[in-house]
Scaffold this motif. Sequence first.
Motif, PDB file in Angstrom:
ATOM      1  N   GLU A  81       1.005  -1.274  -0.034  1.00  0.00           N
ATOM      2  CA  GLU A  81      -0.008  -0.018   0.076  1.00  0.00           C
ATOM      3  C   GLU A  81       0.765   1.150  -0.137  1.00  0.00           C
ATOM      4  N   ALA A  82       2.097   1.178   0.632  1.00  0.00           N
ATOM      5  CA  ALA A  82       2.876   2.462   0.697  1.00  0.00           C
ATOM      6  C   ALA A  82       3.484   2.701  -0.728  1.00  0.00           C
ATOM      7  N   LEU A  83       3.966   1.514  -1.445  1.00  0.00           N
ATOM      8  CA  LEU A  83       4.436   1.754  -2.676  1.00  0.00           C
ATOM      9  C   LEU A  83       3.111   2.324  -3.867  1.00  0.00           C
ATOM     10  N   GLN A  84       2.126   1.675  -3.545  1.00  0.00           N
ATOM     11  CA  GLN A  84       0.918   2.124  -4.286  1.00  0.00           C
ATOM     12  C   GLN A  84       0.820   3.717  -4.201  1.00  0.00           C
ATOM     13  N   ALA A  85       0.646   4.068  -2.713  1.00  0.00           N
ATOM     14  CA  ALA A  85       0.462   5.656  -2.572  1.00  0.00           C
ATOM     15  C   ALA A  85       1.651   6.348  -3.081  1.00  0.00           C
ATOM     16  N   ILE A  86       3.062   5.855  -3.104  1.00  0.00           N
ATOM     17  CA  ILE A  86       3.882   6.651  -3.545  1.00  0.00           C
ATOM     18  C   ILE A  86       3.700   6.714  -5.174  1.00  0.00           C
ATOM     19  N   ILE A  87       3.393   5.613  -5.834  1.00  0.00           N
ATOM     20  CA  ILE A  87       3.256   5.483  -7.226  1.00  0.00           C
ATOM     21  C   ILE A  87       2.134   6.462  -7.882  1.00  0.00           C
ATOM     22  N   GLU A  88       1.111   6.531  -6.839  1.00  0.00           N
ATOM     23  CA  GLU A  88      -0.036   7.369  -7.225  1.00  0.00           C
ATOM     24  C   GLU A  88       0.080   8.652  -6.728  1.00  0.00           C
ATOM     25  N   GLY A  89       1.249   9.060  -6.144  1.00  0.00           N
ATOM     26  CA  GLY A  89       1.369  10.445  -5.762  1.00  0.00           C
ATOM     27  C   GLY A  89       0.765  10.962  -4.583  1.00  0.00           C
ATOM     28  N   HIS A  90       0.172   9.983  -3.750  1.00  0.00           N
ATOM     29  CA  HIS A  90      -0.567  10.327  -2.617  1.00  0.00           C
ATOM     30  C   HIS A  90       0.503  10.606  -1.606  1.00  0.00           C
ATOM     31  N   ALA A  91       1.473   9.669  -1.470  1.00  0.00           N
ATOM     32  CA  ALA A  91       2.408   9.720  -0.330  1.00  0.00           C
ATOM     33  C   ALA A  91       3.628  10.849  -0.949  1.00  0.00           C
ATOM     34  N   LYS A  92       4.068  11.462  -0.122  1.00  0.00           N
ATOM     35  CA  LYS A  92       4.858  12.597  -0.578  1.00  0.00           C
ATOM     36  C   LYS A  92       6.347  12.263   0.070  1.00  0.00           C
ATOM     37  N   ALA A  93       6.406  11.741   1.127  1.00  0.00           N
ATOM     38  CA  ALA A  93       7.976  11.790   1.822  1.00  0.00           C
ATOM     39  C   ALA A  93       8.071  10.174   2.189  1.00  0.00           C
ATOM     40  N   LEU A  94       9.177   9.472   2.300  1.00  0.00           N
ATOM     41  CA  LEU A  94       9.287   8.127   2.620  1.00  0.00           C
ATOM     42  C   LEU A  94      10.606   8.279   3.715  1.00  0.00           C
ATOM     43  N   VAL A  95      10.778   7.762   4.719  1.00  0.00           N
ATOM     44  CA  VAL A  95      11.904   7.588   5.699  1.00  0.00           C
ATOM     45  C   VAL A  95      11.843   6.074   5.788  1.00  0.00           C
ATOM     46  N   CYS A  96      13.211   5.602   5.712  1.00  0.00           N
ATOM     47  CA  CYS A  96      13.444   4.078   5.812  1.00  0.00           C
ATOM     48  C   CYS A  96      14.732   3.862   6.855  1.00  0.00           C
ATOM     49  N   LEU A  97      14.050   3.170   7.982  1.00  0.00           N
ATOM     50  CA  LEU A  97      15.212   2.984   8.887  1.00  0.00           C
ATOM     51  C   LEU A  97      15.629   1.394   8.473  1.00  0.00           C
ATOM     52  N   GLY A  98      16.705   1.627   7.533  1.00  0.00           N
ATOM     53  CA  GLY A  98      17.375   0.445   7.097  1.00  0.00           C
ATOM     54  C   GLY A  98      16.701  -0.179   5.790  1.00  0.00           C
ATOM     55  N   GLY A  99      17.194  -1.280   5.114  1.00  0.00           N
ATOM     56  CA  GLY A  99      16.667  -1.891   4.154  1.00  0.00           C
ATOM     57  C   GLY A  99      16.873  -1.266   2.544  1.00  0.00           C
ATOM     58  N   ASN A 100      16.041  -1.943   1.798  1.00  0.00           N
ATOM     59  CA  ASN A 100      16.370  -1.407   0.261  1.00  0.00           C
ATOM     60  C   ASN A 100      15.017  -1.753  -0.356  1.00  0.00           C
ATOM     61  N   LEU A 101      14.236  -0.754   0.258  1.00  0.00           N
ATOM     62  CA  LEU A 101      12.789  -1.063  -0.209  1.00  0.00           C
ATOM     63  C   LEU A 101      12.424  -1.269  -1.530  1.00  0.00           C
TER      64      LEU A 101
END
Length: 765
Positions: A452-472
């Motif tokens: 869902e986070a990636l869907q929101a990012i792709i659709e432009g609803h999500a504006k910022a992303l913070v990653c505590l580790g990983g390679n999402l």
Amino acid sequence: MAKEDEKIPGVKPYAGSAGGWGALGAVARALKGQMAVAEDVRTLMRVNQPWGFDCPGCAWPDPRHSSSFEFCENGAKAVSWEATSKRTTPEFFARHTVSELWTWSDYALENEGRLTHPMAYDHATDRYVPIAWADAFMRIGQVLRGYADPNVVEFYTSGRTSNEAAFLYQLFVREYGTNNFPDCSNMCHEATSVGLPVSIGVGKGTVTLEDFDHCDAIFSIGHNPGTNHPRMLATLREASRRGVPIVVFNPLKERGLERFAAPQDPLEMLTLGSTPIASTYYQVKVGGDVAVLKGMMKALLAMDAEDLASGGPGLLDRGFIAGHTTGFEALEADLAAVSWDTIETHSGLTEADITAAAKVYASAKNVILCYGMGITQHRHGTSNVQQLANLLLLRGNIGRPGAGICPLRGHSNVQGDRTVGITEIPSQGLLQAIERSFGFRPPQAKGHNAVEALQAIIEGHAKALVCLGGNLAVAMSDPEAVFPGMRKLDLAVHVATKLNRSHLLVGRESIILPCLGRAERDMQEAGPQAVTVEDSMSMVHASRGTLRPASEQLRSEPAIVAGIALETLPQSKVDWTWLIADYARIRDKIEAVFPDFYRFNERVAVPGGFRLDVPASRREWRTATGKANFLVCAGLEEDSRTSGSNVLRLATIRSHDQYNTTIYGLNDRYRGITGRRDIVFVNPGDLEALGLAHGDLVDVEAVPEVPGGAPRVLPRQTVVAYEIAPGSAAAYYPEANGLVALDRYDAQSGTPSYKSIPVVIRRAL
Ligand SMILES: Nc1nc2c(c(=O)[nH]1)N[C@H]1C(S)=C(S)[C@@H](COP(=O)(O)OP(=O)(O)OC[C@H]3O[C@@H](n4cnc5c(=O)[nH]c(N)nc54)[C@H](O)[C@@H]3O)O[C@H]1N2
Ligand SMILES: Nc1nc2c(c(=O)[nH]1)N[C@H]1C(S)=C(S)[C@@H](COP(=O)(O)OP(=O)(O)OC[C@H]3O[C@@H](n4cnc5c(=O)[nH]c(N)nc54)[C@H](O)[C@@H]3O)O[C@H]1N2
Ligand SMILES: [Mo]
């Protein structure tokens, strides 16, 4: 494998056992490539010791009474990869533009070594340039404070994060105002976290390491311990030597499940001997486990009826079923309705095979069932997990010594992160406890999982992303959609130890914050700090790093979370600075929110730590019915896309030389592959039917979900004739992730179906 193997570069069958001299040699090479020699041995000696640090390699528990360190090839690789003497410095970033780095391989990016300085992306020069910590935090705070709706920000966690860092992170994110917690669990054991609570009232395994000493049979389904949790081989070897049958269901012949030579055993090493692991190895079709499990239960019920008819007591634990469960009749009816024909078609195994496995199950008093990604990463992952529970419940194999369910978790603290609050679906209990302990009202609405986070990012609803580790971005399915989506973000923040491809998907602003690794000394105001982690068997223990940090600039994950929180929430009810001065204070707060952590600091000070309560382990069922529930599961519907005779089902798998998206090297020793990863494994019979030969160059194309859907092709792979179930294929993760559409996931848990991709394979043009 075919005789002409030698002619194909890098493809040669592996004849040895797992472990042994090959593993020792691999460790020596891993250390030579990465670590400063003086510190190597001392570092390894402190892995998984009561006062040492927790190996970041896997979540298999530590033997409580072991005095010598447990040797593990892939643990050594994980440690040396982190404790490398190589550095990714500001000078490195000055030499290379981001566009240039994008053309590097994942291996090459991480192989530059540890990140040393906070870096911010500069559009004018297309480079990452150094930024002071204070400025980085200020900038992140400004952007995050600027959003009217906190739900436009996604907060990802990867499973190496300690309990202390994860707890602070979820606290910060909830005070900020969202439950958007995409997590690597969403791509991994979510089917377990969602499936088991309905079955047995807890989303975790029920066994302890000691249970393996008392079991009479082990079933190992859909996991590859020789590569992904090698220390488990020592346990399996002990069991095998005790005469315990080990029944394997896996489409590929995995060497670690066949034979293992223990590097700690001088006799095995000197005589080139080894211990057989699997007593029976069933090569189930990819995606065929629901059929196998239904088949085993059907056979068990038939044998039970026979036994009853001949005056026996029956093979089911009727007292347990009557007193502890619901839903038996519905399950019975479901099993009666499914035909052996259907079971054979879906599993690729015969009724006789499955009945034989059921006999082993029925003859053993205590059974442990182990499983991994081969079970969870399917469209019907949750059903798979619930069928495993059904099978165990039929003979009362949960909640007594020597028996139970054993999900093999992935990252070393992925289970702990969930326990301390990283979840997009918080319980009322958690929200109330946070409110009570910290005096702010956390958001109630469900947040985003990884898909869902990636869907929101792709659709432009999500504006910022913070990653505590990983390679999402690389771990997720569908890079063709995910990569451009990530580039649209206002802000991406990555807390990381090494440079990876996700960091290169730069948005308007991108910031990399370098953190301490597990093995490194974490010095705070009150002195050197330890963190805590929870393994696959709910054991919580401390981990204390001892190495000098890779750079003076590095900060700990808790300190970085606090730094971001201080700038983002000037009115915060939490005293961040006070908390990170002494992590014992964070543990006190964890205890205040989660009563299971009572006397946390005291109990974790004991070498080996303590076990969190798993109510199902003592037959207390925290389900809606108050009982363990037999569940009727889907998973045997016809999939029209796989009915074509040339369609294979492809599983993405890990090589022996990788840690998820981290590629240590290009070999996959036990599968006989050297120096390359552009391989697709196929059964020799299928190759012949497709008119292909071992070594041919092929394109692998996913069968679209809807007719006319966008083509997804993994081009120019070399096809290798392999001991894999007919109708199945396998290729490496993450290279093959483009074959998986973002919306191909298990509807119940959201876990992407990385393991059952219908594909056609044809000669490359
Ligand atoms: N060295 C090393 N250790 C690791 C990791 C790593 O990448 N490298 N990753 C860590 C993480 S995050 C995780 S989640 C675990 C993963 O550990 P595993 O669960 O072992 O992961 P996979 O390599 O994906 O292996 C899945 C196994 O399932 C089999 N399989 C595929 N499809 C099916 C199916 O339909 N049915 C059945 N029965 N079997 C199937 C494959 O042949 C393979 O043997 O390991 C952790 N430990
Ligand atoms: N096709 C396919 N896709 C899959 C899978 C599959 O089987 N097939 N498996 C899925 C699974 S099970 C998982 S768990 C995910 C994994 O997804 P992730 O957890 O997102 O990926 P990793 O590759 O483990 O992350 C590696 C990065 O973590 C950072 N790192 C390493 N150690 C630390 C540390 O101590 N602290 C911090 N802050 N950062 C650190 C480094 O920068 C490194 O580059 O991938 C999933 N994707
Ligand atoms: Mo995982």
